[in-house]
Design a protein around this motif. Structure first.
Motif, short mmCIF file in Angstrom:
data_model
loop_
_atom_site.label_atom_id
_atom_site.label_comp_id
_atom_site.label_asym_id
_atom_site.label_seq_id
_atom_site.Cartn_x
_atom_site.Cartn_y
_atom_site.Cartn_z
N VAL A 660 52.78 68.79 58.82
CA VAL A 660 53.78 69.77 58.37
C VAL A 660 53.38 71.16 58.83
CG1 VAL A 660 54.88 70.78 56.35
CG2 VAL A 660 54.43 68.34 56.40
N VAL A 661 52.06 71.42 58.86
CA VAL A 661 51.57 72.72 59.32
C VAL A 661 51.99 72.95 60.77
CG1 VAL A 661 49.51 74.09 59.79
CG2 VAL A 661 49.62 72.68 57.73
N THR A 662 51.90 71.91 61.60
CA THR A 662 52.33 72.03 63.00
C THR A 662 53.80 72.45 63.06
OG1 THR A 662 50.93 70.07 63.36
CG2 THR A 662 52.22 70.87 65.22
N SER A 663 54.64 71.77 62.31
CA SER A 663 56.07 72.09 62.31
C SER A 663 56.32 73.50 61.78
CB SER A 663 56.82 71.06 61.46
OG SER A 663 56.66 69.76 61.99
N ASN A 664 55.58 73.88 60.75
CA ASN A 664 55.74 75.23 60.19
C ASN A 664 55.40 76.30 61.21
OD1 ASN A 664 56.48 74.09 57.76
ND2 ASN A 664 54.52 74.48 56.73
N VAL A 665 54.34 76.07 61.97
CA VAL A 665 53.93 77.04 63.00
C VAL A 665 55.05 77.22 64.03
CG1 VAL A 665 52.35 77.41 64.93
CG2 VAL A 665 51.46 76.70 62.72
N MET A 666 55.60 76.09 64.51
CA MET A 666 56.66 76.17 65.51
C MET A 666 57.93 76.77 64.92
SD MET A 666 55.30 75.17 68.29
CE MET A 666 56.83 75.35 69.20
N MET A 667 58.28 76.39 63.71
CA MET A 667 59.48 76.94 63.07
C MET A 667 59.37 78.45 62.93
SD MET A 667 60.13 74.14 60.07
CE MET A 667 60.91 75.39 59.06
N ASN A 668 58.20 78.92 62.52
CA ASN A 668 58.00 80.35 62.33
C ASN A 668 58.17 81.09 63.66
OD1 ASN A 668 57.21 82.60 60.61
ND2 ASN A 668 55.30 82.62 61.77
N ALA A 669 57.61 80.50 64.71
CA ALA A 669 57.73 81.15 66.02
C ALA A 669 59.18 81.18 66.50
CB ALA A 669 56.85 80.41 67.03
N TRP A 670 59.88 80.07 66.34
CA TRP A 670 61.27 80.03 66.77
C TRP A 670 62.14 81.00 65.98
CZ3 TRP A 670 60.37 74.18 66.75
CH2 TRP A 670 60.01 73.74 68.03
N CYS A 671 61.88 81.10 64.68
CA CYS A 671 62.65 82.04 63.86
C CYS A 671 62.39 83.48 64.31
CB CYS A 671 62.27 81.89 62.39
SG CYS A 671 62.94 80.39 61.62
N SER A 698 57.52 75.68 54.42
CA SER A 698 58.56 75.31 55.38
C SER A 698 59.90 75.95 55.01
CB SER A 698 58.71 73.78 55.44
OG SER A 698 57.48 73.13 55.56
N PHE A 699 60.28 75.81 53.75
CA PHE A 699 61.54 76.39 53.29
C PHE A 699 61.53 77.91 53.42
CE2 PHE A 699 62.13 72.30 51.07
CZ PHE A 699 63.46 72.06 51.38
N THR A 700 60.41 78.53 53.06
CA THR A 700 60.32 79.99 53.11
C THR A 700 60.49 80.50 54.53
OG1 THR A 700 58.84 80.00 51.20
CG2 THR A 700 58.87 81.97 52.56
N ILE A 701 59.85 79.83 55.50
CA ILE A 701 59.97 80.23 56.90
C ILE A 701 61.43 80.18 57.34
CG2 ILE A 701 59.44 79.52 59.27
CD1 ILE A 701 56.68 78.61 58.20
N LEU A 702 62.09 79.07 57.02
CA LEU A 702 63.47 78.89 57.45
C LEU A 702 64.40 79.88 56.76
CD1 LEU A 702 65.23 77.19 59.29
CD2 LEU A 702 65.57 75.59 57.41
N LEU A 706 66.73 82.71 58.64
CA LEU A 706 68.18 82.79 58.47
C LEU A 706 68.62 84.17 57.99
CD1 LEU A 706 68.72 79.26 56.89
CD2 LEU A 706 69.63 80.02 59.11
N LEU A 707 67.84 84.74 57.08
CA LEU A 707 68.18 86.07 56.58
C LEU A 707 68.01 87.13 57.66
CD1 LEU A 707 66.53 85.80 53.05
CD2 LEU A 707 68.99 86.05 53.52
N CYS A 708 66.98 86.98 58.48
CA CYS A 708 66.79 87.92 59.58
C CYS A 708 67.93 87.82 60.59
CB CYS A 708 65.46 87.66 60.28
SG CYS A 708 64.03 88.14 59.29
N ALA A 709 68.52 86.63 60.68
CA ALA A 709 69.66 86.43 61.58
C ALA A 709 70.98 86.76 60.88
CB ALA A 709 69.67 84.98 62.07
N ALA A 715 70.96 80.74 54.15
CA ALA A 715 69.64 80.89 53.52
C ALA A 715 69.68 80.46 52.07
CB ALA A 715 69.17 82.33 53.64
N LEU A 716 70.73 80.88 51.34
CA LEU A 716 70.85 80.51 49.93
C LEU A 716 71.06 79.01 49.77
CD1 LEU A 716 72.97 83.50 48.61
CD2 LEU A 716 70.57 83.02 48.12
N ALA A 717 71.74 78.39 50.74
CA ALA A 717 71.94 76.93 50.68
C ALA A 717 70.59 76.22 50.78
CB ALA A 717 72.87 76.49 51.80
N TYR A 718 69.71 76.71 51.65
CA TYR A 718 68.40 76.09 51.77
C TYR A 718 67.52 76.43 50.56
CZ TYR A 718 68.86 74.10 56.40
OH TYR A 718 69.23 73.31 57.46
N TRP A 719 67.76 77.56 49.94
CA TRP A 719 67.04 77.89 48.70
C TRP A 719 67.38 76.86 47.61
CZ3 TRP A 719 63.40 81.56 47.48
CH2 TRP A 719 63.13 81.76 46.13
#
Length: 849
Positions: A660-671, A698-702, A706-709, A715-719
């Motif tokens: 999950v850490v691997t995915s989090n790292v990539m998600m953070n970079a893509w965001c 994971s949720f926090t990164i995403l 979304l909020l930055c975009a 974002a609230l849906a994922y919350w």
């Protein structure tokens, strides 16, 4: 099928149970049913190689559950509960003192979302409860294992059954075997042997016979570990005819030993079968295993060695009842064990009894008694033994007695008295002011030996009296005495622990003239000191010395040096050090290389990090998931996402499952780089993966991405989804949401989550207050903004400018000052000094003061 065969066997047996012919069938099948004892657990086992993350989790949990319940950090426990692993739970269970606290933690962990106990955590708890003799919770645990359908290996199931059997819970043990299939387990001979042992203790002959029949049907190995419990069951139930039948079969197969003979003999004796007992004794004598004094001594020694001391004492009592007195070796073993367990009254009783039996103690036993009594503060009894039993001994033996005094004084915390006594033994009266003359009267003096100095020097080092220890060693050498390796190792280690490196090296250089050969501990003490002092070149040079002696450096020291060098930006020196290690002939561990790769990534030297990563992969090790995560993160932080993705692909191709850490790292970079589609795809992959689940991180990164975009609704849906998944938001999650909603121009929504955050007892930091305050003020919501300001100044002090938030805070206060509803209240706060950052209104409106 098992029940059918059991009935068949019993139907063709003697009226009392299984026939001799049945057992012959069992024994005929034995050579073809051998197995490798699959699933046996080592003592205090259930071990797995825990990741460093798991170790940190275990450490935090241990610290929290070591506290009283009302002092625990519930928020931290909630956060840790989201990343809880069975390995961490097992480690904590091993460390907690007391079964109640361990059981409380075990129950707590089972209630955490997405966590599930495995066979090792269940067995760890079962072991604790069994040792504490807590039958009721142990019963509940056995029931829960089946209800939860916990996967069990045959060895793990056997261990759990053994724990139940130790407490006489044979019904529960039997229930586990009957329901093994539910837990994905196919019991083997070890599993059944553990069950037979428990059944035998309670004399459940019917169940023993039934389970033995099951083993036949299943084609399991039948050996002495199977038949001995069967023998014990018949003995415990008083069915001696059947017991003798089983014994004859064991004897014919060559499985009989002193334990089997003794088991049957004791049972026959207790059961009043005197004639049969005598017959068995005669057969033992014919096999040179007759239960004479020697046999008693051997069996007692064995029980002591195995830790069953209570039975050893009971057997010793039987031996004396048989008219045997024992010998010095047996008394020494019993007395030494009693001394270790601080049962000194009983030890003194045995000691006196031994002398009454005209068994004279040797110097070693006398020294042990004196040391133990002094260690317990009973100097009167120690002095009496020294005066009586030390009266006629030679000087060689007398020094052992004095060493006992020295060790006892050190153990009792009187290291300075021991220090003075050793000087008295040397004949140096200037250093004897603190000798405990009121406790001991030394009629004869004897020169100290190497052990004497070792006892005192090690005691001084432990008491952190290094100057005194060094002076004693110097005086020892000057007076012509020699110390031993243990003494010098202890002194060198103590000096190294306080970075007195040169003195340690000086001692090492004296080893040849002292006739000593340094050990791996000696060298690693100095090597560790060099590493701790960040002396990379010195450590590399010292490796050459270690290599000549065939001593390898400890990995923990190498890793420490690399981490320290990287922390201060000297990653190039760390690389050079590892290269020099290889030149000397030592290949660094993967953990050490991972520390280097991490340091290079932090310095943004990802190309060099990748070079090291590739070299390690091709020449030494297959980097693990942690190492891959570090290098992937390094490239992501450097904005080189394509290369990060390529490494991720290589990782999968190598057969490594991204965490999950691997995915989090990539998600953070893509965001961060606006690739929300890729981030969402990555999130979806772990969300639909049975082996991985998104965490609050994971949720926090995403959500942050979304909020930055400017996609607050998504974002609230994922919350909401995060809540539904059982991931409780933490301070970072709330901060990201509130900050993002404010940036999206939704302060009202942010206010609702701000109040929710406060209601859950999660404290926001000052930056969130200022961001929220700024958003409300710019939206003209001055009253709400002032409420936030008032809360903020109650929680924080602004004795200096608040960094990057200074301008934002000033703009917010300017808006409040312009609003007639909040202007006067703001002025009052400033005049009262409640906002020290702005000590006048002029600073807010833009004028200097």
């Amino acid at each position: 099928m098992a029940a059918l065969l059991a009935r068949k066997i019993l139907s063709c047996s003697t009226p009392g149970g299984i026939s001799l012919r049945s057992y012959q069938i069992v024994c005929f099948l034995f050579p073809y049913l051998l197995s490798n004892g699959n699933g046996r657990l080592k003592p205090c086992g259930f071990c797995s190689v825990a990741s460093r993350r798991s170790s940190d989790t275990a450490r935090h949990l241990f610290e929290e559950f070591s506290k009283p319940q009302n002092l625990r950090n519930e928020e931290e426990l909630r956060c840790i509960g989201k990343i809880l692993t069975p390995e961490a739970v097992e480690d904590v269970l091993k460390g907690l003192k007391g079964w109640r606290r361990a059981h409380e933690f075990f129950v707590w962990s089972s209630r955490q979302e997405r966590y599930k106990h495995n066979c090792y955590t269940y067995n760890a708890m079962a072991c604790i409860l069994s040792r504490a003799q807590r039958a009721d919770p142990l019963k509940s645990l056995a029931k829960e294992v089946v209800e939860k359908r916990c996967y069990m290996t045959p060895g793990a199931l056997g261990f759990l059954i053994r724990c139940l059997g130790d407490q006489g819970l044979v019904e529960e043990a039997n229930f586990l075997v009957d329901n093994a299939e539910i837990m994905g387990c196919f019991p083997n001979s070890y599993t059944y042997n553990c069950l037979l042992e428990g059944l035998a203790r309670t004399g459940r002959v019917d169940l023993v016979e039934s389970r033995l029949a099951d083993m036949l049907v299943l084609g399991m190995r039948i050996d002495k570990f199977t038949m001995t419990p069967v023998l014990k069951a018949y003995c415990n139930s008083g069915k001696f005819d059947r017991a003798l039948g089983v014994f004859e079969e064991i004897l014919r197969k060559g499985w009989a030993d002193e334990h089997v003979f003794t088991l049957l003999l004791v049972s026959l004796s207790k059961g009043g079968e005197v004639e049969k007992a005598w017959e068995l004794l005669e057969r033992m004598e014919r096999r040179s295993m007759n239960l004479n004094e020697k046999t008693f001594c051997i069996l007692t020694h064995g029980l002591i060695k195995e830790g069953d001391f209570s039975r050893a004492l009971a057997l010793f009592g039987k031996m004396k009842e048989s008219g045997f007195k024992g010998d010095l070796a047996l008394y020494s073993a019993l007395i030494s064990k009693l001394c270790e367990e601080r049962e000194l009254d009983k030890a003194l009783q045995f000691y006196s009894e031994m002398k009454e039996n005209e068994i004279l103690p040797d110097a070693s036993l006398v020294s042990k008694m004196i040391s133990s009594l002094c260690g317990a503060g009973d100097f009167i009894a120690a002095r009496r033994i020294l005066e009586v039993d030390g009266e006629g001994v030679g000087l060689g033996s007398l020094v052992l007695l004095y060493n006992g005094v020295l060790q006892g004084l050190v153990n009792h915390g009187l290291v300075e008295s021991a220090h003075s006594l050793v000087y008295l033994m040397m004949g140096n009266c200037k250093e004897t002011a603190e000798v405990p003359q009121n406790q001991f009267s030394f009629k004869r003096m004897v020169q100290p030996n190497a052990d004497s100095f070792c006892i005192v020097v090690c005691g001084l080092c432990k008491a952190e009296k290094l100057e005194t220890a060094q002076k004693l060693v110097d005086n020892m050498s000057a007076s012509g005495y020699k110390g031993n390796l243990l003494m010098y190792n202890d002194l060198i280690s103590a000096l190294c622990s306080v970075h007195r490196l040169q003195e340690s090296v000086d001692l090492l250089e004296k080893f040849p003239e002292l006739g000593l050969e340094p050990s791996q501990f000696t060298h690693n003490s100095i090597f560790g000191c060099l590493c701790d002092m960040e002396d990379a070149q010195g450590a590399a040079d010292f490796l050459k010395i270690m290599r000549k002696h065939g001593h390898a450096p400890w990995i923990k020291h190498c890793t420490l040096l690399v981490k320290k060098l990287c922390k201060v930006g000297n990653s190039q020196d760390a690389c050079k050090f590892l290269d020099e290690m290889i030149e000397v002939g030592f290949v660094p561990d993967m953990i050490t290389y991972t520390a280097l790769i991490n340091g290079l990534c932090h310095e943004r030297d990802v190309d060099r990090a990748l070079e090291v990563f590739r070299t390690v992969s091709s020449e030494w090790y297959l980097p693990d998931v942690v190492a891959h995560n570090i290098i992937i993160s390094g490239f992501c932080n450097a904005g080189r996402l394509e290369e990060a993705q390529e490494i991720l692909k290589e990782m999968v191709d190598k057969g490594l499952l991204p965490s999950v850490v691997t995915s989090n790292v990539m998600m953070n970079a893509w965001c961060k780089h606006g690739n929300l589609d890729l981030a969402l795809r990555s999130f979806s992959e772990i969300d639909n993966d049975e082996l991985r689940s998104p965490t609050v991180v994971s949720f926090t990164i995403l959500i942050h991405g979304l909020l930055c975009a400017n996609k607050p609704n998504d974002a609230l849906a994922y919350w909401t989804k995060m809540r539904e998944k059982g991931c409780s938001p933490n301070r970072i999650s709330y901060s990201a949401l509130i900050h993002g909603l404010c940036s999206c121009g939704m302060p009202d929504a942010a206010l609702a989550y701000f109040d929710e955050m406060d209601g859950e007892g999660i404290e926001p930091d000052v930056s969130i207050f200022i961001i929220f305050l700024h958003s409300l003020a710019l939206k003209g919501k001055s009253v709400e903004a002032f409420r936030i300001l008032h809360k903020m100044i109650q929680k924080f002090e602004f004795s200096s400018p608040v960094g990057k938030n200074y301008e934002r805070l000033r703009d917010s206060l300017r808006e409040l000052y312009r609003d007639m509803h909040t202007s006067s209240d703001l002025v009052r706060l400033i005049e009262e000094g409640r906002i020290p950052v702005f000590h006048s209104v002029d600073m807010i409106v833009g004028q200097t003061s």
